[in-house]
Design an enzyme around this catalytic site. Structure first.
Site, PDB file in Angstrom:
ATOM      1  N   ASN A  42       0.594  -1.408  -0.170  1.00 45.02           N
ATOM      2  CA  ASN A  42       0.182   0.142   0.146  1.00 45.02           C
ATOM      3  C   ASN A  42       1.017   1.055  -0.183  1.00 45.02           C
ATOM      4  O   ASN A  42       1.698   1.450   0.795  1.00 45.02           O
ATOM      5  CB  ASN A  42      -0.770  -0.115   1.795  1.00 45.02           C
ATOM      6  CG  ASN A  42      -0.644  -0.213   2.372  1.00 45.02           C
ATOM      7  OD1 ASN A  42       0.464  -0.309   2.507  1.00 45.02           O
ATOM      8  ND2 ASN A  42      -1.331   0.065   3.474  1.00 45.02           N
ATOM      9  N   GLU A  44      -0.161   5.186   0.716  1.00 44.86           N
ATOM     10  CA  GLU A  44      -1.279   6.412   0.966  1.00 44.86           C
ATOM     11  C   GLU A  44      -0.394   7.968   0.520  1.00 44.86           C
ATOM     12  O   GLU A  44       0.660   7.396  -0.114  1.00 44.86           O
ATOM     13  CB  GLU A  44      -1.228   6.501   2.591  1.00 44.86           C
ATOM     14  CG  GLU A  44      -1.733   4.898   3.236  1.00 44.86           C
ATOM     15  CD  GLU A  44      -1.214   4.777   3.846  1.00 44.86           C
ATOM     16  OE1 GLU A  44      -0.789   5.495   5.627  1.00 44.86           O
ATOM     17  OE2 GLU A  44      -2.443   3.058   5.131  1.00 44.86           O
ATOM     18  N   CYS A  53      -3.885   0.693  -2.990  1.00 45.61           N
ATOM     19  CA  CYS A  53      -3.993  -0.883  -1.488  1.00 45.61           C
ATOM     20  C   CYS A  53      -2.767  -1.632  -2.385  1.00 45.61           C
ATOM     21  O   CYS A  53      -2.384  -1.326  -3.404  1.00 45.61           O
ATOM     22  CB  CYS A  53      -5.489  -1.687  -1.568  1.00 45.61           C
ATOM     23  SG  CYS A  53      -6.773  -0.282  -0.897  1.00 45.61           S
ATOM     24  N   GLU A  55      -2.907  -4.819  -2.930  1.00 45.18           N
ATOM     25  CA  GLU A  55      -3.324  -5.467  -4.283  1.00 45.18           C
ATOM     26  C   GLU A  55      -3.170  -4.653  -5.931  1.00 45.18           C
ATOM     27  O   GLU A  55      -3.519  -5.175  -6.650  1.00 45.18           O
ATOM     28  CB  GLU A  55      -5.065  -6.229  -3.630  1.00 45.18           C
ATOM     29  CG  GLU A  55      -4.843  -6.994  -3.136  1.00 45.18           C
ATOM     30  CD  GLU A  55      -4.837  -6.410  -1.575  1.00 45.18           C
ATOM     31  OE1 GLU A  55      -4.480  -4.899  -1.205  1.00 45.18           O
ATOM     32  OE2 GLU A  55      -5.426  -6.767  -0.249  1.00 45.18           O
ATOM     33  N   CYS A  88      -9.953  -4.832  -0.240  1.00 47.94           N
ATOM     34  CA  CYS A  88     -11.245  -3.941  -0.180  1.00 47.94           C
ATOM     35  C   CYS A  88     -12.431  -4.355  -1.197  1.00 47.94           C
ATOM     36  O   CYS A  88     -11.483  -4.973  -2.226  1.00 47.94           O
ATOM     37  CB  CYS A  88     -10.293  -2.454  -0.361  1.00 47.94           C
ATOM     38  SG  CYS A  88      -9.380  -1.864  -2.096  1.00 47.94           S
TER      39      CYS A  88
HETATM   40  N1  THU Z   1      -5.111  -1.575   2.505  1.00 47.15           N
HETATM   41  C1  THU Z   1      -4.359  -2.727   1.546  1.00 47.15           C
HETATM   42  O1  THU Z   1      -3.083  -1.789   1.521  1.00 47.15           O
HETATM   43  N2  THU Z   1      -4.985  -4.442   1.178  1.00 47.15           N
HETATM   44  C2  THU Z   1      -6.269  -4.283   1.714  1.00 47.15           C
HETATM   45  O2  THU Z   1      -6.211  -5.666   1.402  1.00 47.15           O
HETATM   46  C3  THU Z   1      -6.316  -3.684   2.603  1.00 47.15           C
HETATM   47  C4  THU Z   1      -6.555  -2.136   3.006  1.00 47.15           C
HETATM   48  C5  THU Z   1      -4.369  -0.426   2.667  1.00 47.15           C
HETATM   49  C6  THU Z   1      -5.075   0.468   2.508  1.00 47.15           C
HETATM   50  C7  THU Z   1      -5.153   1.533   3.582  1.00 47.15           C
HETATM   51  O3  THU Z   1      -3.323   2.037   3.122  1.00 47.15           O
HETATM   52  C8  THU Z   1      -4.031   1.137   5.103  1.00 47.15           C
HETATM   53  O4  THU Z   1      -4.515  -0.720   4.105  1.00 47.15           O
HETATM   54  C9  THU Z   1      -5.605   0.962   5.450  1.00 47.15           C
HETATM   55  O5  THU Z   1      -6.704   1.285   5.252  1.00 47.15           O
END
Ligand code: THU
Length: 132
Positions: A42, A44, A53, A55, A88
């Site tokens: 991820n 941000e 994210c 994935e 997500c």
């Molecule tokens: N996030 C992911 O990278 N993958 C997931 O399967 C769920 C959430 C990340 C997005 C954000 O940076 C952090 O987790 C919190 O939501």
């Protein structure tokens, strides 16, 4: 490659996550049918909606490296969570664009158990075609 090894890649790449706002690092390891493993984390942003994210990072990296629909064999996802961390809904939609409904998605928890689900169970009745 077996699911334990793929999950180990997802777990290891988590250290590269850029998650200063949530402190919720996630790693993904995408297995291609040619045996290549592509990592994702991820990434941000201070404008939180600009976050990508793990994935999607992995899928988009694969596409940028020339892989196509049909080249994807499995994906493993790892967060530092007590329970299995599910992708997500936006990531499920992106996976459905490129991956078979039967493709295994491997989830894990803090005990390192692995839950295997076909993509179609994570996203039933997926929107995948404009010709309806
Ligand atoms: N996030 C992911 O990278 N993958 C997931 O399967 C769920 C959430 C990340 C997005 C954000 O940076 C952090 O987790 C919190 O939501």
């Amino acid at each position: 490659m077996d699911k334990e090894k793929l999950m180990e890649s997802a777990r290891a790449v988590k250290q590269a996550a850029y998650a200063p706002y949530s402190n919720f690092p996630v790693g993904a390891a995408l297995l291609l049918k040619d045996g290549t493993v592509i990592s994702g984390v991820n990434v941000e942003n201070v404008s939180l909606g600009a976050t990508n994210c793990a994935e999607r990072t992995a899928i988009f990296t694969a596409i940028a490296n020339g892989y196509k629909k049909g080249d994807f064999q499995a994906i493993a996802v790892s967060g530092n969570t007590a329970d299995f961390l599910p992708p997500c809904s936006i990531c499920r939609q992106v996976l459905a664009e490129f991956c078979s409904p039967d493709m295994p998605v491997y989830l894990t928890n803090e005990k390192k158990d692995i839950l295997e689900l076909p993509l179609k169970e994570l996203l039933p009745y997926a929107f995948t075609d404009l010709e309806m």
